[in-house]
Design a protein around this motif. Structure first.
Motif, PDB file in Angstrom:
ATOM      1  N   ARG A  71       3.759  12.723  -7.839  1.00  0.00           N
ATOM      2  CA  ARG A  71       3.168  11.235  -7.660  1.00  0.00           C
ATOM      3  C   ARG A  71       4.464  10.378  -7.845  1.00  0.00           C
ATOM      4  O   ARG A  71       5.446  10.886  -8.224  1.00  0.00           O
ATOM      5  N   ALA A  72       4.573   9.132  -7.629  1.00  0.00           N
ATOM      6  CA  ALA A  72       5.679   8.306  -8.006  1.00  0.00           C
ATOM      7  C   ALA A  72       5.244   6.959  -8.281  1.00  0.00           C
ATOM      8  O   ALA A  72       4.090   6.708  -8.322  1.00  0.00           O
ATOM      9  N   GLY A  73       6.110   6.060  -8.879  1.00  0.00           N
ATOM     10  CA  GLY A  73       5.847   4.965  -9.145  1.00  0.00           C
ATOM     11  C   GLY A  73       5.034   4.212  -7.986  1.00  0.00           C
ATOM     12  O   GLY A  73       5.385   4.216  -6.829  1.00  0.00           O
ATOM     13  N   PRO A  74       4.148   2.869  -8.141  1.00  0.00           N
ATOM     14  CA  PRO A  74       3.685   2.437  -6.965  1.00  0.00           C
ATOM     15  C   PRO A  74       4.701   1.674  -5.949  1.00  0.00           C
ATOM     16  O   PRO A  74       4.414   2.040  -4.875  1.00  0.00           O
ATOM     17  N   SER A  75       5.657   1.160  -6.375  1.00  0.00           N
ATOM     18  CA  SER A  75       6.754   0.496  -5.257  1.00  0.00           C
ATOM     19  C   SER A  75       7.314   1.527  -4.741  1.00  0.00           C
ATOM     20  O   SER A  75       7.754   1.370  -3.545  1.00  0.00           O
ATOM     21  N   HIS A  76       7.674   2.751  -5.500  1.00  0.00           N
ATOM     22  CA  HIS A  76       8.518   3.782  -4.767  1.00  0.00           C
ATOM     23  C   HIS A  76       7.537   4.632  -3.711  1.00  0.00           C
ATOM     24  O   HIS A  76       7.750   4.891  -2.696  1.00  0.00           O
ATOM     25  N   ALA A  77       6.307   4.583  -4.171  1.00  0.00           N
ATOM     26  CA  ALA A  77       5.207   5.540  -3.408  1.00  0.00           C
ATOM     27  C   ALA A  77       5.094   4.552  -2.223  1.00  0.00           C
ATOM     28  O   ALA A  77       5.051   5.340  -0.951  1.00  0.00           O
ATOM     29  N   ALA A  78       5.000   3.288  -2.267  1.00  0.00           N
ATOM     30  CA  ALA A  78       4.941   2.442  -0.828  1.00  0.00           C
ATOM     31  C   ALA A  78       5.897   2.716  -0.012  1.00  0.00           C
ATOM     32  O   ALA A  78       6.087   2.703   1.257  1.00  0.00           O
ATOM     33  N   LEU A  79       7.421   2.792  -0.558  1.00  0.00           N
ATOM     34  CA  LEU A  79       8.430   2.999   0.232  1.00  0.00           C
ATOM     35  C   LEU A  79       8.397   4.336   0.872  1.00  0.00           C
ATOM     36  O   LEU A  79       8.523   4.328   2.176  1.00  0.00           O
ATOM     37  N   LEU A  80       8.112   5.207   0.048  1.00  0.00           N
ATOM     38  CA  LEU A  80       8.001   6.904   0.533  1.00  0.00           C
ATOM     39  C   LEU A  80       6.973   7.170   1.660  1.00  0.00           C
ATOM     40  O   LEU A  80       7.255   7.502   2.854  1.00  0.00           O
ATOM     41  N   ASN A  81       5.834   6.545   1.451  1.00  0.00           N
ATOM     42  CA  ASN A  81       4.884   6.594   2.291  1.00  0.00           C
ATOM     43  C   ASN A  81       4.968   5.820   3.877  1.00  0.00           C
ATOM     44  O   ASN A  81       4.763   6.385   4.629  1.00  0.00           O
ATOM     45  N   GLY A  82       5.488   4.759   3.522  1.00  0.00           N
ATOM     46  CA  GLY A  82       5.541   4.131   4.851  1.00  0.00           C
ATOM     47  C   GLY A  82       6.857   4.683   5.429  1.00  0.00           C
ATOM     48  O   GLY A  82       6.800   4.807   6.768  1.00  0.00           O
ATOM     49  N   TYR A  83       7.941   5.311   4.703  1.00  0.00           N
ATOM     50  CA  TYR A  83       8.970   5.793   5.673  1.00  0.00           C
ATOM     51  C   TYR A  83       8.467   7.217   6.358  1.00  0.00           C
ATOM     52  O   TYR A  83       8.896   7.380   7.317  1.00  0.00           O
ATOM     53  N   HIS A  84       7.660   7.917   5.495  1.00  0.00           N
ATOM     54  CA  HIS A  84       6.873   9.147   6.373  1.00  0.00           C
ATOM     55  C   HIS A  84       6.212   8.766   7.298  1.00  0.00           C
ATOM     56  O   HIS A  84       5.932   9.434   8.160  1.00  0.00           O
ATOM     57  N   ALA A  85       5.239   7.622   7.242  1.00  0.00           N
ATOM     58  CA  ALA A  85       4.276   7.229   8.090  1.00  0.00           C
ATOM     59  C   ALA A  85       4.877   7.099   9.511  1.00  0.00           C
ATOM     60  O   ALA A  85       4.503   7.470  10.459  1.00  0.00           O
ATOM     61  N   HIS A  86       6.221   6.529   9.537  1.00  0.00           N
ATOM     62  CA  HIS A  86       7.091   5.868  10.753  1.00  0.00           C
ATOM     63  C   HIS A  86       8.161   6.967  11.078  1.00  0.00           C
ATOM     64  O   HIS A  86       8.811   6.613  11.832  1.00  0.00           O
ATOM     65  N   PHE A  87       8.198   8.000  10.219  1.00  0.00           N
ATOM     66  CA  PHE A  87       9.460   8.808  10.451  1.00  0.00           C
ATOM     67  C   PHE A  87       9.554   9.487  11.829  1.00  0.00           C
ATOM     68  O   PHE A  87      10.486   9.381  12.263  1.00  0.00           O
ATOM     69  N   LEU A  88       8.353   9.582  12.347  1.00  0.00           N
ATOM     70  CA  LEU A  88       8.467  10.203  14.008  1.00  0.00           C
ATOM     71  C   LEU A  88       8.041   9.105  14.889  1.00  0.00           C
ATOM     72  O   LEU A  88       8.260   9.335  15.850  1.00  0.00           O
ATOM     73  N   ASP A  89       7.871   7.952  14.334  1.00  0.00           N
ATOM     74  CA  ASP A  89       7.489   6.739  15.465  1.00  0.00           C
ATOM     75  C   ASP A  89       6.262   7.299  16.111  1.00  0.00           C
ATOM     76  O   ASP A  89       6.194   7.053  17.380  1.00  0.00           O
TER      77      ASP A  89
END
Lengths: 451, 451
Positions: A71-89
């Motif tokens: 897991r990650a801190g909430p702010s960092h998790a938001a950054l990572l999950n967003g990055y991953h969600a759009h990684f392949l567009d």
């Protein structure tokens, strides 16, 4: 005074409309978007193999990172999950906002439920509020922004995510308005980032910005509530006249109508009608071997989105129409396997480029984005010694006027997660996701979506 | 190919110029900016009494937060130090960039030295490289951006901070260029946030964006290197023609000439000439009791910056010319004590407002920002039964053409830190800062600047 601002009014309308219109079928639609985005997060988490650069000790982790074991801190998790969600567009879009909404809103909500336990009702409502705010703000400015070159996913996504988080965390309308104003003041986004890491990272940054804006507002920080009508605010600075506000009278939620569109191919939506047309021509019996030339007629909008004539890497290939055409001719489709550097730079693919002409043709129709039909029609002409084979596609599969079925969406999910993990993980997590709609503790349910 | 982009060229020039021109006197000037910013961070850390909203476990702390007893993760420390540096809007400015540079660059550097040990030489060079990049980029677009309503501190600060961090961490020119491109793609900023928490928070967000962009680039993430000349990049989207680039031939560093300006009063610089003029009139023997009316003549630029006629809180008061005028009449100056909600809303202050006229007067000169003279001249006319008392101030104290002495800067520092902590803390930390220039381990030296 605060209540007379446009920002406050949009927040008020979005909240009101969702509480008035939300129903079981909206929640089912919200689930579709969640399933699609989580599938993208799984494959994104597995595909993003570069070290992230920004690290955070895992003992800090209270928020789930989909597809990761720590897991990650909430702010960092938001950054990572967003990055991953759009990684392949490869995630969903909402035309009235010219945006990918779920890739920004959902990661912010995942962070929010790490600090407050909520049930599915609150969670799905929050997603709908975010969609609604993004749709209303989108009606005000999205088309103009996007046409001019601003990137609406980042610009509109952050305040939508802030409002969704404020909803989950039970903030007042006043605090919610400050949260969106803070997020608007720190939002960014320009389409010049298309074709580089900056696009997927931008989704993560917007998700984090939205999440953090909500918490900052709740702590007493004030947003510039008049920012939307301010002469030095994002609309005036981008030449949008705010005199004609959005249509508050529309009788459905944006989540329901037009609703989001989903992607069958992991490239810019602007290429999808062309891909569908070419695949149909191949299904009609035209073989790659006999093809002499291909002409693709698309409108100005499509040309402006797909700027890379000769792509060098995945990010560029995703915004290259010749790449999609060549890929369908060489491999029959454009899937995950085709977004590979070796294939993109292969001789096999490059040989096709000289046979492809892209023609900007104003007569190829432009749909109405407010009705959820895109602007991405295509007329494809394939020339062989046997003659000319033409196919016109107005609405690619996945558009709201040619929708994916729930089964299609599930298949997309299973193929994404299986590609990165295993078919067991894919099936198990899909079952979990389908139960999410009745969850009494969203965080606990989501907590199983790790590997 | 990458090397032919404007972003890469600016990075190259900034690095080259600093290595060529940096000398002992530049480092002394850099120290002045560091002292001024650290003083602002101390008073900011003490004044920012609202809970921050975003928390991070202290066991995560490797980076110093000036004026706080616990450390934070590097990204979070960049956010906090930047927020504190600009909390009172009392930090230095660089006219060619129309920006507060140190408040963004220094917090990013403080985060960077938490992950790599460097000596003062590298550290001060990095600050100069950041200044240089911000000046060059500023020559390209800052005046136009700022006049239109964009907030240049956030827009130009993030890439400047990214480049400074890349310098401290020893990244290649290629990675440094990607770092600045990533930061540009995620930079934001609009002047509509003036008068709300969003301004100081924006400085922190830019500092963090710069720091994180550098680390992401080093991890292999690519920035859109062509973003500056892209038709969908920040310059074209904001109507800046890139055909005329910055002047690479200038024979001094921006840090040296014009160099930063420093503030004597914690309000927008646009009010400083008026404050100086009024204080001189009072020193000439005009007493508040006999004043019947005050007319302030300023140009359009000043009017556009100071938009609050009747401020309600500190942030609005800092962008209100009537507030500054009334404060000098009521209290003799505009200092920290005057930025108090009770005083701002006091009957004593409000009585003055009816006596004050602000007149936009094009004949009140506009300086050349490239020479570091501001546009903030003022002609103040005070009417008493004895007659008319007029004073014109072209360059407020603190402008480069009317500079603060090193002693003035030290006094400012001591008063800021003493106000928040104690005179012992103020004196001790100033001694430490003055030794920084010879430090062999910057992080260790900075580590003592906590309380």
């Amino acid at each position: 005074m605060a209540h007379s601002t446009l920002c406050y009014e949009l927040v008020h309308q979005a909240r009101q409309r969702v509480s008035r219109l939300q129903n079981a079928s909206s929640r089912q639609r919200a689930l579709n978007s969640i399933i699609d985005a989580v599938g993208c997060m799984f494959i994104g988490a597995a595909s993003a193999t570069k070290p992230f650069g920004l690290t955070e000790p895992s003992n800090n982790g209270i928020a789930v990172v989909i597809g990761r074991s720590t897991r990650a801190g909430p702010s960092h998790a938001a950054l990572l999950n967003g990055y991953h969600a759009h990684f392949l567009d490869f995630d969903d879009s909402l035309y009235p906002a010219q945006s990918h909404p779920t890739a920004v809103i959902l990661p912010a909500l995942l962070a929010a439920v790490s600090i407050k336990e909520v049930d599915a009702g609150v969670f799905f409502d929050a997603l709908a509020v975010g969609f609604e705010f993004q749709g209303l703000l989108g009606e005000l400015c999205a088309q103009r922004f996007y046409d001019d070159g601003w990137w609406t996913t980042a610009l509109l996504g952050a305040p939508a995510a802030a409002l969704a988080v404020a909803h989950v965390l039970g903030y007042t309308a006043e605090v919610s308005a400050h949260a969106t104003a803070l997020a608007i003041a720190s939002s960014f986004g320009m389409k010049g980032c298309f074709g580089s890491s900056a696009k997927a990272l931008g989704v993560g940054l917007s998700a984090r910005a939205g999440f953090e804006a909500a918490l900052l507002a709740q702590s007493g920080h004030t947003g510039p509530l008049g920012i939307l009508e301010d002469a030095r605010g994002p609309l005036a600075l981008r030449n949008v006249n705010v005199a004609s506000g959005p249509d508050y009278g529309r009788d459905s939620l944006f989540l329901d109508a037009p609703g989001p569109t989903y992607k069958l191919y992991p490239v810019c939506t602007a290429a999808h009608a062309t891909i569908d047309a070419l695949r149909q021509i191949r299904e009609d019996g035209v073989t790659p071997e006999e093809v002499e030339n291909i002409t693709v007629r698309v409108n100005k909008y499509v040309v402006s989105c797909l700027t890379f004539a000769r792509p060098n890497n995945r990010e560029e290939a995703q915004f290259s129409l010749p790449f999609s055409v060549a890929s369908v001719m060489a491999r029959g489709t454009v899937g995950l396997a085709e977004l590979d550097g070796d294939f993109i730079n292969s001789e096999q693919l490059r040989r096709w480029f000289s046979k492809i002409s892209i023609v900007e043709d104003p007569s190829v129709g432009i749909g109405s984005t407010s009705e959820g039909s895109g602007q991405e029609a295509a007329v494809v002409e394939v020339y062989t010694p046997r003659g000319r084979h033409e196919k016109r596609v107005d609405h690619a599969k996945g558009q709201t006027l040619n929708p994916l079925s729930p089964q299609d969406l599930e298949e997309k999910y299973l193929s994404l997660v299986s590609a990165a993990f295993s078919s067991d993980v894919a099936k198990d997590t899909l079952t979990t996701l389908k139960c999410l709609i009745d969850s009494t503790n969203v965080e606990k349910t989501l907590g199983t979506l790790v590997v």
